[in-house]
Design an enzyme around this catalytic site. Structure first.
Site, PDB file in Angstrom:
ATOM      1  N   TRP A  31      11.101   1.876   2.234  1.00 41.46           N
ATOM      2  CA  TRP A  31       9.797   2.278   1.687  1.00 41.46           C
ATOM      3  C   TRP A  31       9.770   3.793   1.444  1.00 41.46           C
ATOM      4  O   TRP A  31       9.179   4.277   0.486  1.00 41.46           O
ATOM      5  CB  TRP A  31       8.685   1.886   2.670  1.00 41.46           C
ATOM      6  CG  TRP A  31       7.318   2.314   2.252  1.00 41.46           C
ATOM      7  CD1 TRP A  31       6.436   1.621   1.491  1.00 41.46           C
ATOM      8  CD2 TRP A  31       6.653   3.546   2.582  1.00 41.46           C
ATOM      9  NE1 TRP A  31       5.266   2.332   1.324  1.00 41.46           N
ATOM     10  CE2 TRP A  31       5.381   3.517   1.987  1.00 41.46           C
ATOM     11  CE3 TRP A  31       7.009   4.673   3.333  1.00 41.46           C
ATOM     12  CZ2 TRP A  31       4.467   4.565   2.102  1.00 41.46           C
ATOM     13  CZ3 TRP A  31       6.113   5.719   3.449  1.00 41.46           C
ATOM     14  CH2 TRP A  31       4.855   5.663   2.839  1.00 41.46           C
ATOM     15  N   HIS A  32      10.473   4.540   2.325  1.00 39.76           N
ATOM     16  CA  HIS A  32      10.415   5.995   2.210  1.00 39.76           C
ATOM     17  C   HIS A  32      11.195   6.523   1.017  1.00 39.76           C
ATOM     18  O   HIS A  32      10.881   7.597   0.509  1.00 39.76           O
ATOM     19  CB  HIS A  32      10.944   6.650   3.488  1.00 39.76           C
ATOM     20  CG  HIS A  32       9.955   6.590   4.608  1.00 39.76           C
ATOM     21  ND1 HIS A  32       9.830   5.501   5.420  1.00 39.76           N
ATOM     22  CD2 HIS A  32       9.025   7.480   5.031  1.00 39.76           C
ATOM     23  CE1 HIS A  32       8.876   5.728   6.302  1.00 39.76           C
ATOM     24  NE2 HIS A  32       8.358   6.906   6.085  1.00 39.76           N
ATOM     25  N   GLY A  33      12.209   5.836   0.584  1.00 34.84           N
ATOM     26  CA  GLY A  33      12.959   6.351  -0.551  1.00 34.84           C
ATOM     27  C   GLY A  33      14.088   5.438  -0.928  1.00 34.84           C
ATOM     28  O   GLY A  33      14.575   4.644  -0.112  1.00 34.84           O
TER      29      GLY A  33
END
Lengths: 479, 373
Positions: A330-332
């Site tokens: 989700w973060h990258g």
């Protein structure tokens, strides 16, 4: 971290924008008109970064508004599932295209190469819309809640649109649940005088965290260390990693605090997103304190729906790991983020295993044991930050080698000018988190002498003036 | 109380804790505290402002930001005259004098420590531009391709509406407050503070404040360089250290480093030529100028980048008008406080002398090219 295109709280434009919004919100206008004002302001806030991408907000809004109504009306399980898939496909499709398109293509290309097929992935010049991961998750929660019969759809398109778009938390959270925010739009809301001033106080604290602590005092060490090529001296590597642990906390917590303060100035309540995370004892405690709105989202909409801890011990570990790996992604769009999530999954699994197999001892309750476990937790969290901040696995490997004195020909890249602020700020941060770990900021303020609040407020404001704003966008904008 | 996104009916099921958010406000005399903090901040800011004014900072000295550069870049259209290059043409050219001399006000797009090559390419790619580009050449920067301000072109391509508004608002404050300057930021001051060195590390060297910018980037060097000998010496020390640290290392037996290979020189000239041809094809033109230098720069530039291998080839192979201070008596003998840039009054005098020579060379070259066609 690259400079994002700014639509910042820490900008002069926002000061003017917010003053106008507050003035309009305080004007003697009907509540419906005020809500329209907030909606238009929110679209302008987003458009101030890149106007065409407002269309994405409209798509998310329209799809989830309609899908939730269809799901609610339908009694047929298959149809309900189809409508939910439609919502998920739209939101995750937008997210996938803009955020993960290049990543998927690169991995496909690598996979093809590994089986002897040369595939040249096309150039992928897509701008990542800021905050896309936040608002897509927020809107999906709405359809999921209705599908899981946790709540009913709202009757007001205006309220729903405002829920998707509400500018204080639009681009970097907190990821607010429909049940937390939509009901607040039903009745007229204007801040009371104490709410308004406390809101301004929170905005000041958040800006101080971001501009002074994260950007001015910690970013120089983190940037110099993670920007260096090759092996580093252990002192440099540790300083850089510790500085990053503080930078990312103050950057993100700063944003959340400003968001909460901004909303409060308008009379709305947003939930806390951080609760002194570096005082966590263990990783389940850490995730109750770090990015709370994401961790609870993942718990409620991913971990529990795939079975949580209700399908046996082995499945629990698998579910934990799946949740944390996806949380990392989700973060990258990078495998380094997946490893970051995987490490947290491992830590959570190991903690669970220990809890299940090591009988509780009386001395577990002693202060020194708690402090030791807190420091072990912080140490292990720092290991994960190496993967989070590194641009590649090679860099992460070199950094870890450097931290443990295993790097060949280590170089020194930072001066006392970077080391001293890092030691002071990180020391103060960890100590403060420990001292306040069981209290809220509001509790502390309530018993602090008036004169001290005034002095601290003035020092923070003056620091913001002389620091002359920020060098960079909030790190979490890119997620 | 069931959880619900609708306010009319209770929800159907509620497996979660109540999610209503409450934000308690600590009971404090908030209005008084806020006003006290604000008043104290105003007083402290006033003191800060006085401090920096006493240290030669002036209001109306604008920050040399990518946003300010972008503002000037947007003015480039049609037959505009544009200056690109590095700090010498940036600080040593007085736009008022230039305009007075020939009735055209150039647009100042030069950037300190930065090769003009990517900026010439940027102008060449702009189909709406068919004017004249005056390229200030600091030979080492151009031929090594060093770009200190690589933030600028990236910024122009991605500037958001809020950044543009921010620049307008920030400039209003910079007109009033002298302390709004990159060099007065505590972060910058701390960065430059000399602390004891860790074993094996060299002292940090970085350029201090050198220039004062007006709103259209018309720039001159800062008065303190003329008035404060210690500050001037510090600036000279920084240049000398830069050159020492950036010089290519000698060979294993102490012999001089090998010269830059011809291929590297050819590549730069070819790139410049490609951009120039595009601009000329649209009816525009490009000319080169070299601004004066002395002190440590004399040896570094004249010996490290001999004229015949670099400058002469550049102007000949691009068939361009050119002016270098070495060739004109009128362009020599000016005061350069820190060896690399002209004092403000000298910059005015220099511009007054340069402009007629430059335009004469441009006309002459146009005539030559016309005759050859």
């Amino acid at each position: 971290m690259g400079e994002s295109r700014r639509v910042l709280f820490n900008s002069l434009t926002f000061v003017v924008f917010f003053a106008i919004v507050v003035a309009l919100h305080s004007a003697p206008l009907p509540w419906r008109v005020k809500k329209f004002n907030l909606l238009i302001a929110s679209y302008l806030f987003y458009a101030a970064w890149n106007p065409p991408f407002v269309i994405l907000l409209w798509i998310s809004t329209a799809v989830d508004w309609q899908v939730a109504r269809w799901i609610h009306r339908s009694t047929d399980a298959g149809r309900r599932r189809f409508f939910l898939i439609l919502s998920m496909a739209t939101n995750l499709g937008i997210l996938g295209y803009f955020k993960y398109g290049e990543f998927l293509l690169q991995n496909f290309s690598t996979l093809m190469e590994s089986i002897g097929i040369t595939y040249q992935a096309p150039e992928w010049n897509i701008i990542l819309p800021i905050g896309i991961s936040f608002y897509t998750f927020q809107t999906m929660a709405y359809s999921l809640d209705v599908y899981l019969k946790r709540s009913e759809p709202t009757k007001s398109l205006l309220d729903f649109s405002l829920f998707v778009t509400f500018f204080p938390q639009l681009v970097a959270g907190p990821i607010v649940r429909p049940t937390q925010l939509i009901p607040q739009f039903a009745e007229p809301k204007t801040a009371t005088a104490p709410q308004f001033y406390w809101g301004l106080g929170l905005i000041t604290i958040g800006l101080f965290e971001k501009i002074v602590l994260a950007d001015s005092l910690l970013a120089p060490a983190a940037d110099a260390v993670f920007g260096a090529n090759g092996s580093l001296a252990a002192l440099d590597a540790w300083t850089g990693v510790l500085a990053f642990s503080g930078q990312i906390f103050f950057d993100f917590s700063g944003y959340s605090t400003i968001a909460i303060g901004t909303a409060l100035c308008l009379g709305f309540a947003l939930p806390n997103n951080f609760l002194y995370p570096y005082a966590a004892i263990g990783f389940s405690d850490f995730w109750r304190r770090w990015h709370i709105s994401l961790s609870t989202w993942l718990r409620d909409y991913l971990y529990i729906p795939i079975g949580g801890n209700k399908k046996g011990s082995a499945r629990t570990y698998v579910n934990l790991m799946i949740t944390m790996l996806l949380g990392g992604l989700w973060h990258g769009a990078s495998w380094t983020f997946v490893v970051w999530g995987g490490l947290h999954g491992l830590y959570l699994g190991a903690e669970r295993l220990l809890r299940e197999n090591v009988p509780a001892q009386e001395w577990f309750k002693s202060l020194w044991f708690k402090i030791a476990m807190g420091l072990v937790t912080y140490f292990l969290v720092n290991i994960t930050w190496v993967f989070f901040r590194s641009q590649s696995f090679d860099q992460a490997k070199t950094m870890l080698g450097s931290m443990f004195g295993l790097a060949p020909e280590p170089q020194k890249v930072i001066y006392l000018n970077e080391i001293i602020p890092t030691v002071i700020v990180i020391g103060a941060m960890v100590t403060t988190h420990w001292l306040l770990r069981l209290r809220s900021m509001e509790d502390v303020i309530a018993v602090t002498p008036k004169w001290l609040i005034g002095v601290i407020w003035a020092i923070m404001l003056f620091s913001l003036v002389i620091t002359q704003g920020s060098d960079s966008a909030f790190i979490y904008f890119q997620f | 109380m069931p959880s619900s996104t609708s306010n009319s009916k209770p929800s159907l099921a509620r497996p979660f804790d109540d999610e209503i958010v409450r934000r308690p406000v600590p009971t404090r005399p908030w209005k008084g505290l806020a006003l006290t903090a604000l008043a104290a901040t105003i007083v402290l800011t006033f003191g800060w402002e006085l401090y920096w004014r006493a240290h030669d900072h002036i209001p109306g000295d604008f920050k040399n930001t990518p946003a300010l550069w972008a503002q000037e870049r947007r003015k480039v259209e049609g037959d505009a005259t544009v200056l690109i290059g590095s700090s010498r043409i940036f600080f040593d050219t007085d736009l008022d004098v230039w305009e007075e001399a020939i009735g055209v006000r150039p647009i100042q797009l030069a950037l300190e420590g930065t090769s003009p090559e990517p900026f010439l390419a940027n102008l060449a790619a702009d189909e709406g531009f068919r004017g004249t580009v005056i390229v200030g050449v600091a030979v080492p920067l151009l031929f090594t391709g060093y770009v200190y301000r690589d933030d600028v072109l990236k910024y122009v391509g991605t500037e958001s509406p809020s950044q543009r508004i921010d620049n307008v608002l920030s400039m209003q404050l910079e007109k009033v407050f002298a302390f709004l300057d990159e060099q007065t930021r505590p972060k910058r001051m701390w960065f430059l503070t000399a602390l004891p060195l860790r074993k094996g590390m060299e002292q940090r060297v970085d350029v201090r404040k050198l220039e004062v910018l007006k709103a259209d980037r018309n720039t001159e060097i800062w008065s303190r360089l003329m008035e404060d000998e210690a500050y001037r010496d510090l600036a000279k020390y920084v240049w000398a250290e830069f050159l020492r640290r950036q010089a290519p290392p000698p060979g294993p037996n102490g012999e001089p480093p090998p010269p830059m290979p011809d291929e590297a020189i050819n590549a730069v000239i070819l790139n410049m030529k490609a951009s120039i041809n595009k601009i000329r094809a649209r009816g525009g033109d490009v000319a080169f100028v070299r601004m004066p230098y002395e002190g440590v720069y004399t040896a570094a530039e004249d010996q490290g980048f001999p004229r015949e291998r670099f400058w002469d080839r550049l102007v000949a192979e691009t068939d361009s008008a050119s002016v270098t201070w070495h060739d004109y008596r009128e362009l020599q003998g000016y005061y350069l406080p820190e060896w690399s840039h002209l004092a403000p009054r000298e910059a005015e005098r220099y511009t007054r002398a340069l402009v007629p020579i430059l335009y004469e060379q441009i006309e002459k070259k146009e005539a030559e090219r016309g005759a050859n066609e």
